[in-house]
Design a protein around this motif. Structure first.
Motif, mmCIF file in Angstrom:
data_model
loop_
_atom_site.group_PDB
_atom_site.id
_atom_site.type_symbol
_atom_site.label_atom_id
_atom_site.label_comp_id
_atom_site.label_asym_id
_atom_site.label_seq_id
_atom_site.Cartn_x
_atom_site.Cartn_y
_atom_site.Cartn_z
ATOM 1 N N ILE A 1 35.919 38.127 49.727
ATOM 2 C CA ILE A 1 36.650 39.389 49.574
ATOM 3 C C ILE A 1 38.128 39.113 49.311
ATOM 4 C CG2 ILE A 1 37.260 41.563 50.684
ATOM 5 C CD1 ILE A 1 34.259 41.139 49.834
ATOM 6 N N TRP A 2 38.693 38.101 49.989
ATOM 7 C CA TRP A 2 40.098 37.759 49.751
ATOM 8 C C TRP A 2 40.328 37.391 48.286
ATOM 9 C CZ3 TRP A 2 42.941 32.792 51.769
ATOM 10 C CH2 TRP A 2 44.322 32.940 51.589
ATOM 11 N N SER A 3 39.392 36.675 47.706
ATOM 12 C CA SER A 3 39.553 36.215 46.317
ATOM 13 C C SER A 3 38.959 37.188 45.299
ATOM 14 C CB SER A 3 38.917 34.832 46.148
ATOM 15 O OG SER A 3 37.565 34.840 46.526
ATOM 16 N N LEU A 4 38.639 38.399 45.747
ATOM 17 C CA LEU A 4 37.976 39.373 44.878
ATOM 18 C C LEU A 4 38.742 39.641 43.590
ATOM 19 C CD1 LEU A 4 35.393 41.070 45.077
ATOM 20 C CD2 LEU A 4 36.779 42.920 46.036
ATOM 21 N N TRP A 5 40.081 39.711 43.688
ATOM 22 C CA TRP A 5 40.849 40.066 42.486
ATOM 23 C C TRP A 5 41.008 38.916 41.516
ATOM 24 C CZ3 TRP A 5 41.880 44.816 40.771
ATOM 25 C CH2 TRP A 5 41.570 45.846 41.656
ATOM 26 N N SER A 6 40.618 37.721 41.934
ATOM 27 C CA SER A 6 40.578 36.622 40.969
ATOM 28 C C SER A 6 39.484 36.852 39.938
ATOM 29 C CB SER A 6 40.347 35.280 41.686
ATOM 30 O OG SER A 6 39.018 35.169 42.172
ATOM 31 N N VAL A 7 38.480 37.649 40.298
ATOM 32 C CA VAL A 7 37.422 37.984 39.331
ATOM 33 C C VAL A 7 37.553 39.417 38.822
ATOM 34 C CG1 VAL A 7 35.801 36.286 40.212
ATOM 35 C CG2 VAL A 7 35.782 38.571 41.182
ATOM 36 N N LEU B 1 48.819 41.106 40.788
ATOM 37 C CA LEU B 1 47.724 41.623 41.617
ATOM 38 C C LEU B 1 47.143 40.506 42.484
ATOM 39 C CD1 LEU B 1 45.751 43.923 39.134
ATOM 40 C CD2 LEU B 1 47.095 44.658 41.114
ATOM 41 N N ILE B 2 46.904 39.363 41.849
ATOM 42 C CA ILE B 2 46.358 38.215 42.571
ATOM 43 C C ILE B 2 47.339 37.745 43.637
ATOM 44 C CG2 ILE B 2 45.608 35.825 42.324
ATOM 45 C CD1 ILE B 2 44.734 36.525 39.464
ATOM 46 N N LEU C 1 44.874 45.252 50.289
ATOM 47 C CA LEU C 1 43.858 45.415 51.330
ATOM 48 C C LEU C 1 42.906 44.222 51.398
ATOM 49 C CD1 LEU C 1 42.812 49.176 51.027
ATOM 50 C CD2 LEU C 1 43.994 48.094 52.946
ATOM 51 N N THR C 2 42.590 43.644 50.251
ATOM 52 C CA THR C 2 41.657 42.513 50.263
ATOM 53 C C THR C 2 42.245 41.308 50.988
ATOM 54 O OG1 THR C 2 42.422 41.650 48.118
ATOM 55 C CG2 THR C 2 40.591 43.210 48.079
ATOM 56 N N GLN D 1 32.909 34.087 42.354
ATOM 57 C CA GLN D 1 33.122 33.847 40.929
ATOM 58 C C GLN D 1 31.796 33.651 40.189
ATOM 59 O OE1 GLN D 1 35.846 30.565 41.306
ATOM 60 N NE2 GLN D 1 37.648 31.892 41.483
ATOM 61 N N LEU D 2 30.847 32.987 40.831
ATOM 62 C CA LEU D 2 29.507 32.856 40.239
ATOM 63 C C LEU D 2 28.821 34.214 40.150
ATOM 64 C CD1 LEU D 2 28.083 29.580 41.809
ATOM 65 C CD2 LEU D 2 28.176 30.124 39.366
ATOM 66 N N ALA D 3 28.993 35.023 41.197
ATOM 67 C CA ALA D 3 28.401 36.355 41.185
ATOM 68 C C ALA D 3 28.997 37.190 40.057
ATOM 69 C CB ALA D 3 28.623 37.038 42.531
ATOM 70 N N ALA D 4 30.307 37.048 39.831
ATOM 71 C CA ALA D 4 30.947 37.764 38.727
ATOM 72 C C ALA D 4 30.407 37.293 37.393
ATOM 73 C CB ALA D 4 32.463 37.564 38.781
ATOM 74 N N LEU D 5 30.175 35.981 37.259
ATOM 75 C CA LEU D 5 29.585 35.442 36.032
ATOM 76 C C LEU D 5 28.217 36.072 35.776
ATOM 77 C CD1 LEU D 5 29.297 33.396 33.688
ATOM 78 C CD2 LEU D 5 28.496 31.723 35.376
#
Length: 456
Positions: A50-56, A75-76, A136-137, A179-183
Motif C-alpha cells: 500500500i505504501w508503494s501503491l503510487w509507484s504503480v 505524488l510518489i 494517506l498511503t 508492481q507484478l499485480a499492476a503488470l
C-alpha cells in the motif's frame, strides 16, 4: 533476566520472555517467536504494497490525467515522506498497545488509503486530491517500524540479524508484488482500469488483520521508554547509522517507487513495458535483505555495509554511463544491481544497531546485565529514529529525480548526486566503525546482549 511489569489483561499477553535463556528458547521461545515472525511478515508485506501503491498508480495515469512527470514524481515523494514520518509514532504504538494488537490495527488502517484511491482514481480528479490520497498511503510505511520493533524483542541477539532481515525482506517484497499485480492488470484489463488492482487489495488487508488477531502475541515486557528515546537522540551513533540507512534503505525504497516512472520518462517505455520490468529490482532487493542480515551475523555489520556501499557506487557509475549512452540494457543491469546491493546493505546496517550500543556500554565500563540493559534500551529507541530517517532518503531520491527530469529531461544528474552520497557513506562506515573497531564505536561486541525488551 525478565523485567518486572504489571500484568496486562485481555488478549494474548506473554508475561515472561527471555530468549537469551537457551533452555527457554529451545522449549517454547523459538516456536512462539517464529510464529509471530511469520504473521508479522504478512502484515508488513501488505503495508509495503500500500505504501508503494503510487509507484504503480502513476503508470495508469496517461495523458488524459493532465499530470506531467514532475507532478507524478511529487505524488510518489509525498507517499515516501509520510511513510517515513509515521515510523516514529508507529514504533511507540508497539510498547503502548502490544505487538499483536497494533499489528491488527495498523493492518486495518490500510483500508483507508486503499478505499480512497479506489474512489478518486479517474481522469478529471484535481491534483490536490491525488496528492492527499498519496499522503494517506504513507501509513503503510509505518508498519515497517512497528513490525521491526516487535520482532526485535522476540529473538536473541545471535538471531537478530537473520530475524530482522527476514522480517524486513518479507515486507519489502510487498513492493514488487504490487508492481507484478499492476503488470497483470495492465496486461489483461488495460491501463484504464486501476480500480481492479485496488479492489484486489481490500480483502487481503482484512485477511492480514484477521491472521494477526488469531496467531500473534503481545509481549508484556515490551514497554515504551521515553527516556531511552531522548538518550538515543543525543547519541551520535544513532544519527551516523541513520545516515548509512539513508544510503541503503533510502536507495531501495526511493528506486522502487521511481523505477517505472524513470523507464517511462527517460526511455519512452509504455505502461505495460515499464510494469513488465519494474518489479525485478525490488524483488531482488527484498530477497537478499535476509542474506545481508545473515552475513552481518557472521562477518560483522560494518564490513558488509562497507562492501555494499562500495559496490553500489560502482553500480551507480554503470547507470550514469548507460544514461549518457542511452543504453537501456546496460541501464537495467546497473539499476538492478543497485537494488540487490541496497538490500544487502539494509540487512547489515540494521544488524549494526544492537551491537553498537552494546559495545558502547562495554567501553564505558559497564559489564554484565548493566551493559546488556543499556544496549537493549538504546538500540530499541534508536531503531525508530533510524527507520524514519532512512525512509526520508527515499523522499530525497524522488525529489532529486523530479528536479533532474524537470530541468534536463534525464535522470543522469540525480545519479551523480547519489554516487557522491555513496562515497560519503563508505567514508563514514570505514572511519567510524572499522578503522577503530576496539573503541567506543565498535559495532560488533563479542559479548551477546540480552534481547531488546523496550521500544521507543
Amino acid at each position: 533476566m525478565t523485567r518486572t511489569t504489571a500484568p496486562r489483561k485481555g488478549g494474548r499477553w506473554i508475561e515472561r520472555w527471555d530468549p537469551e535463556d537457551e533452555a527457554f528458547w529451545k522449549e517454547t521461545g523459538e516456536r512462539i517467536a517464529r510464529r509471530n515472525l511469520l504473521w508479522s511478515v504478512v502484515s508488513e508485506h501488505i503495508g509495503f504494497s500500500i505504501w508503494s501503491l503510487w509507484s504503480v498508480m502513476v503508470l495508469f495515469m496517461g495523458p488524459e490525467y493532465g499530470i506531467d512527470p514532475a507532478g507524478k514524481f511529487f505524488l510518489i515523494a509525498t507517499a515516501t515522506c509520510v511513510g517515513a514520518l509515521v515510523r516514529i509514532p508507529y514504533t511507540f504504538a508497539v510498547g503502548r498497545f502490544g505487538g499483536r494488537n497494533w499489528t491488527v490495527v495498523s493492518a486495518l488502517l490500510l483500508l483507508v488509503p486503499t478505499t480512497a484511491a479506489l474512489v478518486v482514481m479517474e481522469p478529471g480528479t484535481p491534483y490536490g486530491v491525488f496528492l492527499a490520497v498519496a499522503a494517506l498511503t504513507g501509513i503503510g510505511g509505518g508498519n515497517f517500524a512497528s513490525s521491526m520493533t516487535n520482532i526485535n524483542a522476540f529473538f536473541p541477539l545471535r538471531k537478530k540479524g537473520w530475524a530482522l532481515g527476514l522480517n524486513a525482506g518479507g515486507g519489502n517484497i510487498g513492493v514488487p508484488v504490487v508492481q507484478l499485480a499492476a503488470l497483470l492488470v495492465i496486461g489483461t484489463a488495460g491501463a484504464g482500469h486501476p480500480r481492479v488492482l485496488l479492489a484486489c487489495y481490500l480483502p487481503l488487508i482484512v485477511l492480514a488483520a484477521v491472521l494477526a488477531l488469531l496467531r500473534m502475541d503481545n509481549l508484556a515486557p515490551l514497554r515504551n521508554d521515553g527516556g531511552a528515546l531522548r538518550e538515543a537522540a543525543r547519541e551520535r551513533h544513532t544519527w551516523l547509522v541513520a545516515f548509512l540507512y539513508v544510503g541503503s534503505f533510502g536507495s531501495f525504497i526511493g528506486y522502487s517507487f521511481a523505477f517505472g516512472l524513470v523507464l517511462q520518462t527517460q526511455f519512452g517505455r509504455t505502461p505495460l513495458q515499464a510494469a513488465s520490468i519494474t518489479f525485478i529490482g525490488p524483488l531482488l532487493g527484498s530477497l537478499v535483505r535476509p542474506v545481508g542480515g545473515a552475513l552481518a551475523d557472521r562477518f560483522g555489520g560494518a564490513r558488509i555495509t562497507l562492501g555494499s556501499f562500495v559496490a553500489m557506487a560502482a553500480a551507480t557509475g554503470v547507470v550514469i554511463h548507460a544514461s549518457l549512452q542511452e543504453s537501456l540494457p546496460l541501464f537495467l543491469v546497473g539499476f538492478t544491481a543497485l537494488f540487490a546491493l541496497s538490500g544487502i546493505g539494509n540487512g547489515s546496517t540494521y544488524k549494526m544497531i544492537p551491537g553498537i550500543f552494546q559495545a558502547q556500554a562495554l567501553a564505558r565500563g559497564m559489564s554484565g546485565e548493566a551493559a546488556a540493559a543499556y544496549g537493549r534500551r538504546l538500540s530499541g529507541a534508536a531503531m525508530g529514529l533510524i527507520g524514519a530517517v532512512g525512509g526520508l532518503g527515499g523522499l530525497g531520491i524522488n525529489l532529486a529525480f523530479r528536479e533532474a527530469f524537470r530541468t534536463t529531461g534525464s535522470g543522469t544528474g540525480a545519479f551523480a548526486a547519489f554516487l557522491a552520497c555513496y562515497a560519503v557513506c563508505c567514508a563514514v562506515t570505514w572511519a567510524v566503525y572499522l578503522r577503530r573497531p576496539a573503541g567506543p564505536a565498535g559495532p560488533e561486541p563479542e559479548v551477546e546482549a540480552k534481547p531488546q525488551l523496550t521500544s521507543v
